[in-house]
Each structure stands twice: as C-alpha cells, then as structure tokens.
Design a protein around this motif. Sequence first.
Motif, PDB file in Angstrom:
ATOM      1  N   THR A  45       3.105   1.177  -7.827  1.00 59.33           N
ATOM      2  CA  THR A  45       2.920   0.949  -9.262  1.00 59.33           C
ATOM      3  C   THR A  45       1.496   1.304  -9.681  1.00 59.33           C
ATOM      4  O   THR A  45       0.525   0.689  -9.237  1.00 59.33           O
ATOM      5  N   GLY A  46       1.374   2.308 -10.561  1.00 51.80           N
ATOM      6  CA  GLY A  46       0.066   2.712 -11.075  1.00 51.80           C
ATOM      7  C   GLY A  46      -0.833   3.400 -10.071  1.00 51.80           C
ATOM      8  O   GLY A  46      -2.021   3.601 -10.347  1.00 51.80           O
ATOM      9  N   VAL A  47      -0.311   3.790  -8.917  1.00 53.03           N
ATOM     10  CA  VAL A  47      -1.132   4.409  -7.878  1.00 53.03           C
ATOM     11  C   VAL A  47      -1.252   5.906  -8.122  1.00 53.03           C
ATOM     12  O   VAL A  47      -0.242   6.606  -8.315  1.00 53.03           O
ATOM     13  N   LYS A  48      -2.476   6.408  -8.114  1.00 51.80           N
ATOM     14  CA  LYS A  48      -2.753   7.843  -8.277  1.00 51.80           C
ATOM     15  C   LYS A  48      -2.538   8.589  -6.966  1.00 51.80           C
ATOM     16  O   LYS A  48      -2.040   9.712  -6.932  1.00 51.80           O
ATOM     17  N   GLY A  49      -2.940   7.970  -5.860  1.00 51.30           N
ATOM     18  CA  GLY A  49      -2.826   8.592  -4.546  1.00 51.30           C
ATOM     19  C   GLY A  49      -3.485   7.710  -3.503  1.00 51.30           C
ATOM     20  O   GLY A  49      -3.707   6.513  -3.721  1.00 51.30           O
TER      21      GLY A  49
ATOM     22  N   TYR B  71      -8.813   7.268  15.263  1.00 51.89           N
ATOM     23  CA  TYR B  71      -8.251   6.099  14.589  1.00 51.89           C
ATOM     24  C   TYR B  71      -8.183   6.384  13.095  1.00 51.89           C
ATOM     25  O   TYR B  71      -9.030   7.093  12.537  1.00 51.89           O
ATOM     26  N   TYR B  72      -7.174   5.784  12.428  1.00 48.45           N
ATOM     27  CA  TYR B  72      -6.953   6.071  11.010  1.00 48.45           C
ATOM     28  C   TYR B  72      -6.669   4.776  10.250  1.00 48.45           C
ATOM     29  O   TYR B  72      -6.125   3.813  10.801  1.00 48.45           O
ATOM     30  N   ARG B  73      -7.029   4.775   8.971  1.00 47.64           N
ATOM     31  CA  ARG B  73      -6.596   3.746   8.049  1.00 47.64           C
ATOM     32  C   ARG B  73      -6.520   4.336   6.644  1.00 47.64           C
ATOM     33  O   ARG B  73      -7.195   5.316   6.325  1.00 47.64           O
ATOM     34  N   ILE B  74      -5.730   3.697   5.792  1.00 47.51           N
ATOM     35  CA  ILE B  74      -5.380   4.221   4.471  1.00 47.51           C
ATOM     36  C   ILE B  74      -5.764   3.205   3.405  1.00 47.51           C
ATOM     37  O   ILE B  74      -5.701   1.992   3.633  1.00 47.51           O
ATOM     38  N   SER B  75      -6.166   3.692   2.244  1.00 51.18           N
ATOM     39  CA  SER B  75      -6.296   2.827   1.063  1.00 51.18           C
ATOM     40  C   SER B  75      -5.590   3.495  -0.104  1.00 51.18           C
ATOM     41  O   SER B  75      -5.421   4.725  -0.124  1.00 51.18           O
ATOM     42  N   SER B  76      -5.158   2.705  -1.071  1.00 52.57           N
ATOM     43  CA  SER B  76      -4.560   3.263  -2.278  1.00 52.57           C
ATOM     44  C   SER B  76      -5.604   3.305  -3.386  1.00 52.57           C
ATOM     45  O   SER B  76      -6.592   2.560  -3.361  1.00 52.57           O
ATOM     46  N   VAL B  77      -5.390   4.193  -4.370  1.00 50.04           N
ATOM     47  CA  VAL B  77      -6.308   4.356  -5.499  1.00 50.04           C
ATOM     48  C   VAL B  77      -5.494   4.301  -6.788  1.00 50.04           C
ATOM     49  O   VAL B  77      -4.506   5.028  -6.943  1.00 50.04           O
ATOM     50  N   LEU B  78      -5.898   3.412  -7.697  1.00 52.24           N
ATOM     51  CA  LEU B  78      -5.186   3.273  -8.960  1.00 52.24           C
ATOM     52  C   LEU B  78      -5.514   4.420  -9.914  1.00 52.24           C
ATOM     53  O   LEU B  78      -6.632   4.959  -9.917  1.00 52.24           O
ATOM     54  N   ASN B  79      -4.572   4.768 -10.763  1.00 51.41           N
ATOM     55  CA  ASN B  79      -4.772   5.818 -11.769  1.00 51.41           C
ATOM     56  C   ASN B  79      -5.304   5.178 -13.046  1.00 51.41           C
ATOM     57  O   ASN B  79      -4.685   5.205 -14.102  1.00 51.41           O
TER      58      ASN B  79
ATOM     59  N   MET C  93     -20.966  -4.405 -11.528  1.00 55.53           N
ATOM     60  CA  MET C  93     -19.750  -4.381 -10.715  1.00 55.53           C
ATOM     61  C   MET C  93     -18.573  -3.884 -11.544  1.00 55.53           C
ATOM     62  O   MET C  93     -18.393  -4.288 -12.691  1.00 55.53           O
ATOM     63  N   ALA C  94     -17.766  -3.003 -10.941  1.00 54.70           N
ATOM     64  CA  ALA C  94     -16.550  -2.553 -11.615  1.00 54.70           C
ATOM     65  C   ALA C  94     -15.614  -3.737 -11.799  1.00 54.70           C
ATOM     66  O   ALA C  94     -15.455  -4.566 -10.910  1.00 54.70           O
ATOM     67  N   ASN C  95     -14.999  -3.809 -12.959  1.00 54.09           N
ATOM     68  CA  ASN C  95     -14.161  -4.953 -13.264  1.00 54.09           C
ATOM     69  C   ASN C  95     -12.815  -4.919 -12.556  1.00 54.09           C
ATOM     70  O   ASN C  95     -12.192  -5.942 -12.341  1.00 54.09           O
ATOM     71  N   ASP C  96     -12.349  -3.712 -12.239  1.00 59.03           N
ATOM     72  CA  ASP C  96     -11.009  -3.593 -11.686  1.00 59.03           C
ATOM     73  C   ASP C  96     -11.012  -3.724 -10.169  1.00 59.03           C
ATOM     74  O   ASP C  96     -11.969  -3.368  -9.493  1.00 59.03           O
ATOM     75  N   PHE C  97      -9.919  -4.240  -9.655  1.00 57.30           N
ATOM     76  CA  PHE C  97      -9.746  -4.336  -8.204  1.00 57.30           C
ATOM     77  C   PHE C  97      -8.263  -4.228  -7.914  1.00 57.30           C
ATOM     78  O   PHE C  97      -7.444  -4.882  -8.557  1.00 57.30           O
ATOM     79  N   SER C  98      -7.905  -3.385  -6.948  1.00 54.52           N
ATOM     80  CA  SER C  98      -6.504  -3.157  -6.626  1.00 54.52           C
ATOM     81  C   SER C  98      -6.069  -4.048  -5.473  1.00 54.52           C
ATOM     82  O   SER C  98      -6.716  -4.097  -4.429  1.00 54.52           O
ATOM     83  N   LEU C  99      -4.951  -4.728  -5.662  1.00 54.10           N
ATOM     84  CA  LEU C  99      -4.368  -5.551  -4.602  1.00 54.10           C
ATOM     85  C   LEU C  99      -3.272  -4.801  -3.849  1.00 54.10           C
ATOM     86  O   LEU C  99      -2.624  -5.369  -2.966  1.00 54.10           O
ATOM     87  N   GLN C 100      -3.066  -3.526  -4.177  1.00 55.60           N
ATOM     88  CA  GLN C 100      -1.977  -2.746  -3.594  1.00 55.60           C
ATOM     89  C   GLN C 100      -2.432  -2.099  -2.287  1.00 55.60           C
ATOM     90  O   GLN C 100      -2.697  -0.904  -2.210  1.00 55.60           O
ATOM     91  N   GLN C 101      -2.505  -2.924  -1.263  1.00 48.35           N
ATOM     92  CA  GLN C 101      -3.001  -2.517   0.045  1.00 48.35           C
ATOM     93  C   GLN C 101      -1.871  -1.879   0.857  1.00 48.35           C
ATOM     94  O   GLN C 101      -0.830  -2.500   1.074  1.00 48.35           O
ATOM     95  N   PRO C 102      -2.063  -0.643   1.345  1.00 47.70           N
ATOM     96  CA  PRO C 102      -1.011   0.011   2.139  1.00 47.70           C
ATOM     97  C   PRO C 102      -0.864  -0.639   3.510  1.00 47.70           C
ATOM     98  O   PRO C 102      -1.774  -1.308   4.009  1.00 47.70           O
TER      99      PRO C 102
END
Length: 607
Positions: A510-514, A550-558, A479-488
């Motif tokens: 903060t720290g978001v790549k896109g 229908y659409y939804r968005i997620s953020s991705v950390l850099n 499992m990847a150790n990182d998890f982003s809480l920056q939910q759009p």
Amino acid sequence: MKKVLLLSIILFLFGIPLNAQVNFLKIFEKKYSDIPIQMRTENCGVYFISSFDIDKDNIWLTACDSQESYCYNNNKLVNKVITNNSTKDFIFSSKDLQKLNSTAPAYKFNNVKYKKIFINNTENIFSDTDGELLNLKNDKISISVKNKNELDINYLLPDFNKSLKLNFPSNLAYADLIGIDKNSNSYILIETYITEVPLKVKREVYTVSSESRVLSVLEIPSIKYIYTVRDFQIDSDGNLYQLLSEKDKISVIKWSGLSTNTKGVIKYPAEYNYEFHYNNLEPVKEPVYQISTGEKIAVGRATALHIGETYVLNKYSCKLNNLAPSDVTGPDGDVVRTPSWLIVGVNSKVPYKWGGFNTIAQYNSGISAGKYAGDINTAGVSSYAVGVDCSGFVSRCWQLSSHYSTSAMPDITTLYTGWDQMKPGDAVLKSGHVRMYVDLASNGTLRVVESSGRDWGVSYWSYAPSDLTAYSPRYYNQMANDFSLQQPTLLSALFNTDNLAKLNWSCDTTGVKGYRLYKSVDGSAWTMVMDENTLKGNVTSYNMTNDVEYYRISSVLNNSPYFTESNWSNVMGASKKVSTKKILIVDGFNRDGGNWRGNGHPFVLNY
C-alpha cells in the motif's frame, strides 16, 4: 500496660487493618547502607536493587550491577547466591529462567520480567517482554492499551482461555500483569496520566476476578528512589508484595485481602503521602559544548534509527591498553575509567564516554590507535578515550555537525503535547539525559535506544511511563515527519549457476513506490546497490562479486518529496561455495513485540 502499649505501636507501624479483610504489613525494612550492594546515582537513574522475590519467609534482593542475590529472613541476611542469569529479574523457586530465555537472540533488551501464575494452585513462570507473556509450553498472555481508554488482556491458557476488558476516561498510559492467584484473580498494575507534559502518572493495582469484575483498587504512593525492573509480586493466595524505595531505606510491603470486594480506593498509610522520583535528581552537570550555528541538515527517521543500530551492533577488538577498569590518569591529566563489561578481545556495542561524540569510524580508528574504550568517569572529558555519551549519541543519530548537550536540545526541538504523538527517532528528554524513541509496545511500554549509565553502553531498553517521570516528548525540528511501518520480510536468498543471487520477499504494498536492496560482505558495513526507481516487484536477481554476500530490503513510500524508507528486513546470505553437506538455518524469531527492537533482523549473521 507497657506490653499492651508496645504491641499497639507495633501494630500501628507494621500491620494496619484497613477494613475487615484488607491489611497492610511491612515485612522488611533496611537502610541502603546496611545492604551489601553498591549504589550508583547517575543522570539516567539510581541503580541499586533491580528486583526481588518472595520465597515463603525469605526475601531475595537482586543486585543491579552484579549477578548476586541476597536472601533475608526476619530482616537478617542469611544467604547469597550467584544467579548467572542474563536478565536482572529473579525468581528463586524457578529452575527454568535460563530455558525461558534460551531461545532469545543475543541482541535483546536486558530487562525481561518474570511473572507467577497460580491457576489450579500450580506455580507457572512466564517471561514478560513488554506485555507479551510466554511460558515453556508456549501458553500466552497479551496486554494491549488502546487509545488511552481501553485495556484488553487476552489469556490463551489451557484452563483459562478468555479476554478481560477495562475502560478508562482517556487517561490510560500503561498496564502490567503482576500475576494470577490460585483463584484466577488477576493483579494488574495500571498507570494513568495525571499530566502528560511534564509526565506525571498515577499508579494503581487493580484486582480483577475471572469474570472481569474489579474487586479492589489500591493506589500506589508516588515514591521511587531507585530504578527497578520489577517492584511487585503476588503469591498463590493473592497476597501482593511491593518493593518500595525511599530516599534512605528500602521496604517490602505486604497487602492481603485485595481479592475481597472493596468499595472505594485503598490507600497506603499517611506516612507515604508524599512524592519523590529519582528522575528529579541531576547528580552530575554535563559539559557545555560549542554549538554550531550553521544550517542543520534534514534527517529521516529511518536514517536516525539505522545510525542508532550501528552503535548497538558495532563489533571491535580491544587490547589491554584500551581498557582501564580502575582509574588511570591519561596523558592529558584526566582520570579515565572504562566500563567493566569490556574484555580483551571482541566486544559489541559502543561504550559510554563522558562528553563523547565519536562516529563509528572515529571510534573504531581510536581503538586501533590505542585510545581508551569509553570513559565513565564524569569528573572531566578525556581526549584519550572514544565513545558517546547520551546527547552525543542522539546528536550523531540526528546527523548534527556538533555535540548538543541536553540543555541545548530544547533549542533545536519542539515539544509535543502528548506521548501518543511520538514517532521513531524522537527524543525522550530531561535535564541531564536524553533517549531516542524507537516505538511503543502494545501495553504502553516506551522502547528506546540510548547511551547511558544504566549499562555504560549504547543499548535498547524498555521503560514504563512511571520510569520516565520528569521527561518530555520532543521532535527534532529537521526530522522528516513521515515514517513507514511497511517493513519487508526477506523470504529467500539463493545462489544459482549464473553467478546471481535470487532474492524473494513479501511486503504490504500500500502506497509503496519500490524497494531498496542493501548488500554487505561482513554483516557490519552495508551498501545500497538497488533503489526504489528500479526495484519495483518482490523478486530480483543480483550479480554476486564475492564468495559470500548478505542482503536486506527496505520499502520506500511514494510520498514525494520525502520518499520515506521503512525499517530494514531480516538478513539472509548467499554463497558461491558448494558443499555436499547441507545445513538448514531456521530464523524463528518473528515476534515484533519481542526482545529485539533494532531496525532489521540480523540474527542469521551469527551462523
């Protein structure tokens, strides 16, 4: 002489004065076999009575597997009612339980609790979802456990607007407000760690004055034979009631005088000085599977949660031949029984299947091919039923190529040293059962998604640490150790005359790549149509190829090389269809601590 001796025995057994004010009294006791409720013993728990209520001299018991509640008076059954309540908690005196839940979405935890608040000597019922309490007037009480050493309770009530703080020596695990009496004393269930691995907690009830002064501490026996949604309640005078389950019987205990300033910890009589928990039972041995020795792929935490959500939200249509509410023998000779909640027609969530390891596609195609929808008969693994059991579900969420049983999961996981280390997608594991961790509520409640015998399906549930005695916190080694809480938060989706859907969202950058943009035409199957390399801002236009999308968005950390993805945003739709009639849909469900704990926010899809 005989009468005096008999009275002394009765007082010893049922009413024990511990000092001049505090008193113990057993007001109800029945063997399980004498109560007309069916008991189930599963690897995930023992299910019998889910809750109770005290109404004057009446004691109400609510069945776990039905909508029936039974009333006892003087230890005799005197009434039975159908509650028709969407949760398994029950307050007989309140007529507002349905109203309290009427604004909650269909996708919800099914264990909302009800609490009695008696400030100004008026009974007020609050719904309690993991430490967030609300009533019909939108009065609020919030409970927060901070860093294992501080408990904060904020009361935002018309006549009681204040904060309460208690400190602990870095062992605080969980807190639950039982209620407030007419004198504004709070009764708080506190769970502190004895050991974290294996999990073992001490339960105590603190009685705290409106000036934040601890009046008494009552230690609760470590005895829990059945799972209950709620096992404590108070009345307006501050009498505390506990629904206490032992191996062969259930009792209701009444404590009076706890609001008296009492030195030292108050303890139950010596007969309760032993330990037992239903999690130490393993009634059914799980199947042993052939384990793949090949390389296991890495899986992201967001991906694991996204897969789990698809099992909760999956919609499919059953025919009569997909259902076996009573035992039937399949062509392979194995006896099959499907969950009782399934109906002919459209159903939601994938049902439990003993030994099941099906993907969503395999499940849906199996239903179309006439296979049984799940199998709750644990005597054998049927090839003529589809679904997932607890370990099959987690194995799929972790994208394993083979079905790992709970006994094999320690081989591919690593044990944490503490529960505060857990991240979304981790395992809550014991021999015979596994749950996938979603997050931790502010009051210390662990929220999970699981396939279990609790409701014979894949659902989101909440558990206090004491419910998880004997479980351990573990992470999947790949499992990847990182998890982003920056939910759009998707703010708008508008169709314009250029055949484009214009989307606008907000997010902590903060720290978001896109960002990643997902599209669906049915709200079930989603496709990523733009990624973080091209989607950088908080607005975009997308060419619509269907009349409704229908659409939804997620953020991705850099954070190369992981580029960790967040939870999905809420869902919004756009339509090419033009109508003179306009409809405003307000998506007002915005409590992160509320009932829905899935990834994303799909409620608009219903409309």
